[in-house]
Write an enzyme that holds these catalytic residues in place. Structure first.
Site, PDB file in Angstrom:
ATOM      1  N   HIS A 183      -6.177  -2.716 -10.170  1.00 40.41           N
ATOM      2  CA  HIS A 183      -7.224  -3.510  -9.505  1.00 40.41           C
ATOM      3  C   HIS A 183      -7.869  -2.730  -8.367  1.00 40.41           C
ATOM      4  O   HIS A 183      -7.272  -1.813  -7.801  1.00 40.41           O
ATOM      5  CB  HIS A 183      -6.660  -4.837  -8.967  1.00 40.41           C
TER       6      HIS A 183
ATOM      7  N   HIS B  71      -5.907   0.713  -7.921  1.00 35.20           N
ATOM      8  CA  HIS B  71      -4.506   1.051  -7.656  1.00 35.20           C
ATOM      9  C   HIS B  71      -3.582   0.055  -8.346  1.00 35.20           C
ATOM     10  O   HIS B  71      -4.011  -1.016  -8.799  1.00 35.20           O
ATOM     11  CB  HIS B  71      -4.226   1.156  -6.158  1.00 35.20           C
TER      12      HIS B  71
ATOM     13  N   ASP C 286      -9.244  -3.774  -4.666  1.00 35.63           N
ATOM     14  CA  ASP C 286      -8.959  -4.937  -3.825  1.00 35.63           C
ATOM     15  C   ASP C 286     -10.169  -5.871  -3.691  1.00 35.63           C
ATOM     16  O   ASP C 286     -11.289  -5.422  -3.412  1.00 35.63           O
ATOM     17  CB  ASP C 286      -8.522  -4.490  -2.414  1.00 35.63           C
TER      18      ASP C 286
ATOM     19  N   ARG D   1      -0.960  -3.931   5.079  1.00 33.18           N
ATOM     20  CA  ARG D   1      -2.262  -3.384   4.667  1.00 33.18           C
ATOM     21  C   ARG D   1      -3.386  -3.879   5.577  1.00 33.18           C
ATOM     22  O   ARG D   1      -3.573  -5.091   5.718  1.00 33.18           O
ATOM     23  CB  ARG D   1      -2.557  -3.808   3.228  1.00 33.18           C
TER      24      ARG D   1
HETATM   25  C1  SIN Z   1      -2.131  -3.463  -2.923  1.00 31.23           C
HETATM   26  O1  SIN Z   1      -2.227  -3.795  -4.103  1.00 31.23           O
HETATM   27  O2  SIN Z   1      -3.112  -3.464  -2.176  1.00 31.23           O
HETATM   28  C2  SIN Z   1      -0.798  -3.043  -2.374  1.00 31.23           C
HETATM   29  C3  SIN Z   1      -0.228  -1.870  -3.054  1.00 31.23           C
HETATM   30  C4  SIN Z   1       1.243  -1.709  -2.790  1.00 31.23           C
HETATM   31  O3  SIN Z   1       1.910  -2.658  -2.353  1.00 31.23           O
HETATM   32  O4  SIN Z   1       1.739  -0.604  -3.021  1.00 31.23           O
END
Ligand code: SIN
Length: 282
Positions: free
Chosen positions: A98, A258, A100, A273
């Site tokens: 995805h 990611h 974000d 994050r």
């Molecule tokens: C995310 O999907 O933004 C987080 C990625 C992660 O937890 O490694």
């Protein structure tokens, strides 16, 4: 600052940098920003920085935003907690390719993710270069998708497990936006394949040029979309990062997808994050 490329597709590790210093140093911040545009995702180790410094560094890129489902640290608005615990291993998942928050009209331009705690092995995160994924598409596919637009949905993803009233309230707050299937990066001008796990359907595929009979519509609706969404999973477009506490990843959300690999047993994995507001894709 030293910069070491980590894969042929994208990603570089920075050494000799402290992000708390970079938050206060214009020259250092500008150098990191330039490397981000070049490599699309940057990695750093040993960033034993405070949450305030984490937020201050991310704020250099732009305003931060929270998440309607994950929730932010109340003392540091915009710092979203992505915590897994042995008691609640799957309350949310990120092991889906995805970009974000493309369910926003203006999805984030990027994020700064710091590892607080992680499994001794496993729980890596992968990124894919979606400008490269676009560049490598066959020409006839590029021609077909050039005018296409797609609907992205928080309702169909985060909302799916909610009771109907909550789901509809979420949808009313974040009506499903429509974005181009190929976006142009506002800073590098690269073309980027911009469909991911939040997409539900193309909004303008069903035209006389594409559809003669129902079977053509089905093909466009399902096979073409699945094909495009699956491009992020091609290893040649990826980099994979193994976390340690105080490791950081900074990514350009306009050019990447990611995937957080959920391959570990019952364990704590605590990630924080800072998501940075972006522009409306064009
Ligand atoms: C995310 O999907 O933004 C987080 C990625 C992660 O937890 O490694």
């Amino acid at each position: 600052m030293k910069v070491e490329q980590l894969s042929c597709a994208l990603g570089a590790e920075l050494t000799g940098v402290n992000l708390a210093d970079a938050a206060r140093d214009d020259g250092l911040f500008a150098a990191i920003r330039a490397e981000l545009l070049r490599h699309k995702v940057l990695f750093l180790r040993d960033q034993d920085i405070s949450r305030a410094d984490h937020v201050a560094f991310a704020r250099r890129f732009g305003e931060l935003e929270g998440h309607p489902v994950a929730g932010s640290d109340p003392e540091h608005p915009g710092l979203v907690r992505i915590y897994k615990s042995p008691e609640q291993p799957n309350d949310r998942y990120e092991n889906s390719w995805h970009t974000d928050a493309t369910w926003r009209e203006s999805p984030p331009m990027g994020a700064v993710l710091r590892c607080v705690e992680c499994p001794p092995v496993g729980g890596d995160t992968m990124w894919a270069n979606m400008a490269l994924a676009y560049a490598q598409l066959p020409q006839h596919v590029k021609d077909l998708i050039a005018p296409l637009r797609a609907r992205h949905s928080i309702e169909a993803t985060f909302g799916a497990a909610m009771p109907i009233e909550k789901r509809l309230a979420l949808r009313a707050m974040y009506p499903d936006p429509e974005h181009p299937v190929v976006r142009t990066h506002p800073e590098t001008s690269e073309k980027v394949l911009f469909v991911n796990g939040f997409v539900t359907h193309f909004t303008n595929f069903h035209t006389p040029a594409n559809v003669r009979v129902g079977q053509d519509y089905t093909q466009g609706r399902t096979q073409l979309l699945d094909y495009l969404i699956s491009q992020a999973a091609i290893p040649e477009y990826q980099v994979r990062w193994r976390w340690k506490p105080n490791s950081v990843a900074i990514w350009d959300n306009r050019a990447t997808q990611h995937y957080a690999v959920m391959d570990y047993g019952p364990c704590h994995r605590k990630m924080e994050r800072a998501g940075i507001m972006g522009d409306k894709p064009f």
